[in-house]
Design an enzyme around this catalytic site. Structure first.
Site, PDB file in Angstrom:
ATOM      1  N   TYR A  69       2.281 -14.992 -10.999  1.00 51.06           N
ATOM      2  CA  TYR A  69       3.503 -15.401 -10.284  1.00 51.06           C
ATOM      3  C   TYR A  69       4.739 -14.649 -10.788  1.00 51.06           C
ATOM      4  O   TYR A  69       5.653 -14.352 -10.019  1.00 51.06           O
ATOM      5  CB  TYR A  69       3.696 -16.927 -10.363  1.00 51.06           C
ATOM      6  CG  TYR A  69       2.784 -17.593  -9.364  1.00 51.06           C
ATOM      7  CD1 TYR A  69       3.103 -17.609  -8.005  1.00 51.06           C
ATOM      8  CD2 TYR A  69       1.563 -18.122  -9.751  1.00 51.06           C
ATOM      9  CE1 TYR A  69       2.245 -18.147  -7.072  1.00 51.06           C
ATOM     10  CE2 TYR A  69       0.691 -18.667  -8.823  1.00 51.06           C
ATOM     11  CZ  TYR A  69       1.048 -18.674  -7.490  1.00 51.06           C
ATOM     12  OH  TYR A  69       0.192 -19.191  -6.553  1.00 51.06           O
ATOM     13  N   HIS A 123       5.452 -23.623   2.010  1.00 50.74           N
ATOM     14  CA  HIS A 123       4.748 -23.492   0.728  1.00 50.74           C
ATOM     15  C   HIS A 123       5.689 -23.354  -0.460  1.00 50.74           C
ATOM     16  O   HIS A 123       5.290 -22.879  -1.519  1.00 50.74           O
ATOM     17  CB  HIS A 123       3.768 -22.308   0.791  1.00 50.74           C
ATOM     18  CG  HIS A 123       2.685 -22.493   1.827  1.00 50.74           C
ATOM     19  ND1 HIS A 123       1.833 -21.495   2.232  1.00 50.74           N
ATOM     20  CD2 HIS A 123       2.336 -23.592   2.541  1.00 50.74           C
ATOM     21  CE1 HIS A 123       0.994 -21.973   3.149  1.00 50.74           C
ATOM     22  NE2 HIS A 123       1.288 -23.236   3.365  1.00 50.74           N
ATOM     23  N   CYS A 131       7.888 -29.185 -12.910  1.00 50.21           N
ATOM     24  CA  CYS A 131       7.163 -29.662 -14.094  1.00 50.21           C
ATOM     25  C   CYS A 131       5.702 -29.920 -13.730  1.00 50.21           C
ATOM     26  O   CYS A 131       5.410 -30.453 -12.662  1.00 50.21           O
ATOM     27  CB  CYS A 131       7.820 -30.958 -14.583  1.00 50.21           C
ATOM     28  SG  CYS A 131       6.885 -31.830 -15.857  1.00 50.21           S
ATOM     29  N   CYS A 191       8.936 -28.358 -19.902  1.00 46.19           N
ATOM     30  CA  CYS A 191       9.838 -29.035 -18.975  1.00 46.19           C
ATOM     31  C   CYS A 191      11.029 -29.579 -19.766  1.00 46.19           C
ATOM     32  O   CYS A 191      10.834 -30.298 -20.754  1.00 46.19           O
ATOM     33  CB  CYS A 191       9.110 -30.188 -18.288  1.00 46.19           C
ATOM     34  SG  CYS A 191      10.231 -31.242 -17.350  1.00 46.19           S
TER      35      CYS A 191
HETATM   36  N1  APR Z   1       3.014  -6.996  10.887  1.00 43.50           N
HETATM   37  C1  APR Z   1       2.361  -8.027  11.479  1.00 43.50           C
HETATM   38  N2  APR Z   1       1.240  -8.585  10.996  1.00 43.50           N
HETATM   39  C2  APR Z   1       0.754  -8.087   9.850  1.00 43.50           C
HETATM   40  C3  APR Z   1       1.366  -6.989   9.177  1.00 43.50           C
HETATM   41  C4  APR Z   1       2.540  -6.444   9.742  1.00 43.50           C
HETATM   42  N3  APR Z   1       3.172  -5.406   9.181  1.00 43.50           N
HETATM   43  N4  APR Z   1       0.617  -6.718   8.075  1.00 43.50           N
HETATM   44  C5  APR Z   1      -0.392  -7.598   8.050  1.00 43.50           C
HETATM   45  N5  APR Z   1      -0.329  -8.429   9.132  1.00 43.50           N
HETATM   46  C6  APR Z   1      -1.172  -9.577   9.466  1.00 43.50           C
HETATM   47  C7  APR Z   1      -2.639  -9.428   9.096  1.00 43.50           C
HETATM   48  O1  APR Z   1      -3.345  -8.880  10.204  1.00 43.50           O
HETATM   49  C8  APR Z   1      -3.048 -10.881   8.837  1.00 43.50           C
HETATM   50  O2  APR Z   1      -3.474 -11.519  10.037  1.00 43.50           O
HETATM   51  O3  APR Z   1      -0.693 -10.650   8.673  1.00 43.50           O
HETATM   52  C9  APR Z   1      -1.733 -11.547   8.409  1.00 43.50           C
HETATM   53  C10 APR Z   1      -1.669 -11.904   6.947  1.00 43.50           C
HETATM   54  O4  APR Z   1      -2.596 -12.912   6.682  1.00 43.50           O
HETATM   55  P1  APR Z   1      -2.774 -13.554   5.224  1.00 43.50           P
HETATM   56  O5  APR Z   1      -2.853 -12.478   4.207  1.00 43.50           O
HETATM   57  O6  APR Z   1      -3.926 -14.517   5.312  1.00 43.50           O
HETATM   58  O7  APR Z   1      -1.384 -14.324   4.983  1.00 43.50           O
HETATM   59  P2  APR Z   1      -0.944 -15.775   5.471  1.00 43.50           P
HETATM   60  O8  APR Z   1      -1.461 -16.084   6.820  1.00 43.50           O
HETATM   61  O9  APR Z   1       0.518 -15.847   5.240  1.00 43.50           O
HETATM   62  O10 APR Z   1      -1.681 -16.693   4.414  1.00 43.50           O
HETATM   63  C11 APR Z   1      -1.439 -18.076   4.452  1.00 43.50           C
HETATM   64  O11 APR Z   1      -2.565 -18.442   2.390  1.00 43.50           O
HETATM   65  O12 APR Z   1      -3.039 -17.787   0.222  1.00 43.50           O
HETATM   66  C12 APR Z   1      -2.279 -18.614   1.009  1.00 43.50           C
HETATM   67  O13 APR Z   1      -0.329 -19.710   0.390  1.00 43.50           O
HETATM   68  C13 APR Z   1      -0.816 -18.443   0.797  1.00 43.50           C
HETATM   69  O14 APR Z   1       0.978 -18.692   2.385  1.00 43.50           O
HETATM   70  C14 APR Z   1      -0.294 -18.092   2.169  1.00 43.50           C
HETATM   71  C15 APR Z   1      -1.360 -18.671   3.080  1.00 43.50           C
END
Ligand code: APR
Length: 306
Positions: A69, A123, A131, A191
């Site tokens: 993180y 999120h 904490c 904390c």
């Molecule tokens: N423009 C549009 N779409 C894009 C781009 C871009 N430049 N680059 C990637 N993508 C798309 C990918 O095709 C994919 O479908 O964005 C999506 C990203 O998906 P994830 O990586 O799964 O991200 P997200 O949907 O935000 O994940 C949800 O999962 O791990 C947890 O808490 C974390 O908030 C996150 C949640």
């Protein structure tokens, strides 16, 4: 018939629309240089990012999870909002009936000037600190929370996550072959309120609940009236509740509009309903064009007149 890459048909729908909901994911911040979770770059030192984002992982090795993180905080602090964030912020300023739900914890929506009352950070934020009590079975802490902590590195023990390297070099922290010294729990800040707990990132991990009041407010907003458009931007739509909001907001006349690099895949096109739209490409390129009838043209620096 659903429309694929048809910008003028979307503009026609947009100009007739009042209530707009957006559900955003990591793809929106990709153009700012931040990696997504499930695409390339989803691995961190051979760990799947999703395996580190759990209370169990933190209890097992708080130092390792904190390094992950701390590095994400460092990257987010060094990134800048892109044209997609600015376009959504401009839409919010022009249309008080637009609500944005974002899964992104990188603080780029607020930094783009998105009005806080028109965004729900599902999120949490990398820059909130909470904490966590490692001795409590559920990891519940005392409730202490600090907002807008931009310390980088977060604490001296996490300095490896905030090292600057030359552009063509890999940060030693990111090289899975570079051995990491285990960070003792005693070096993670305690904390300040209860001193039983440790400080942890204020993000929602897998196996944790989202803020109930925020979820109630979102449900109430959706129920209030017909939602004309749902923009589903840069998300793989596999994590709930975010993945369910397009379905929840859909009524007979609603258009669900997918904006995603992978929107043209046959399995994605097959899911579209009669009034839906899909646009394949980078959200940072598409959003300014799609929203132009409402937000106008950006200034040279990418921002919009309010
Ligand atoms: N423009 C549009 N779409 C894009 C781009 C871009 N430049 N680059 C990637 N993508 C798309 C990918 O095709 C994919 O479908 O964005 C999506 C990203 O998906 P994830 O990586 O799964 O991200 P997200 O949907 O935000 O994940 C949800 O999962 O791990 C947890 O808490 C974390 O908030 C996150 C949640």
């Amino acid at each position: 018939m659903p429309k694929y890459n048809d910008i003028s048909a979307f503009h026609e729908k947009l100009t007739r629309s009042k209530r707009i909901l957006a559900v955003c994911g990591a793809g929106l911040s990709a153009a700012s240089g931040l990696p997504t979770f499930r695409g390339a770059g989803g691995l961190w030192r051979n760990h799947r990012a999703t395996d580190l984002a759990t209370p169990t992982a933190f209890v097992k090795d708080p130092g390792l999870v904190w390094l992950f993180y701390a590095y994400r905080r460092h990257m987010a602090l060094n990134a800048t909002p892109n044209a997609g964030h600015f376009a959504l912020a401009a839409l919010a300023r022009k249309n008080g009936k637009f609500l944005c739900l974002s899964q992104n914890v990188d603080n780029l929506h607020p930094r783009a000037g998105h009005p806080s009352e028109q965004i729900k950070l599902l999120h949490g934020s990398l820059f909130d600190i909470k904490c966590i009590d490692l001795n409590d079975e559920d990891g519940e802490g005392c409730g202490w929370i600090q907002h807008d902590n931009f310390d980088d590195p977060f604490c001296p023990a996490l300095a490896a996550a905030a090292e600057d390297v030359e552009p063509d070099k890999t940060l030693p922290l990111l090289d899975p072959d570079h051995e990491l010294a285990k960070i003792p729990v005693s070096e993670i800040p305690k904390c300040p309120q209860c001193s039983n707990g440790l400080q942890r990132p204020g993000v929602v991990w897998f196996d944790e609940s989202l803020d109930g009041n925020m979820l109630d407010a979102i449900d109430a907003w959706i129920k209030q009236d017909v939602v004309d458009i749902v923009l589903v931007i840069g998300t793989s739509a596999v994590v709930y509740p975010a993945a369910g909001y397009a379905g929840q907001a859909r009524s007979g006349s609603t258009s669900v509009v997918t904006i995603n690099l992978e929107a043209e895949l046959p399995q994605n096109l097959a899911k579209l309903k009669k009034n839906d739209f899909a646009f394949a490409g980078d959200a940072a390129v598409l959003l300014p064009k799609l929203l132009e009838p409402v937000i106008g043209q950006p200034r040279k620096d990418g921002t919009y007149c309010s």
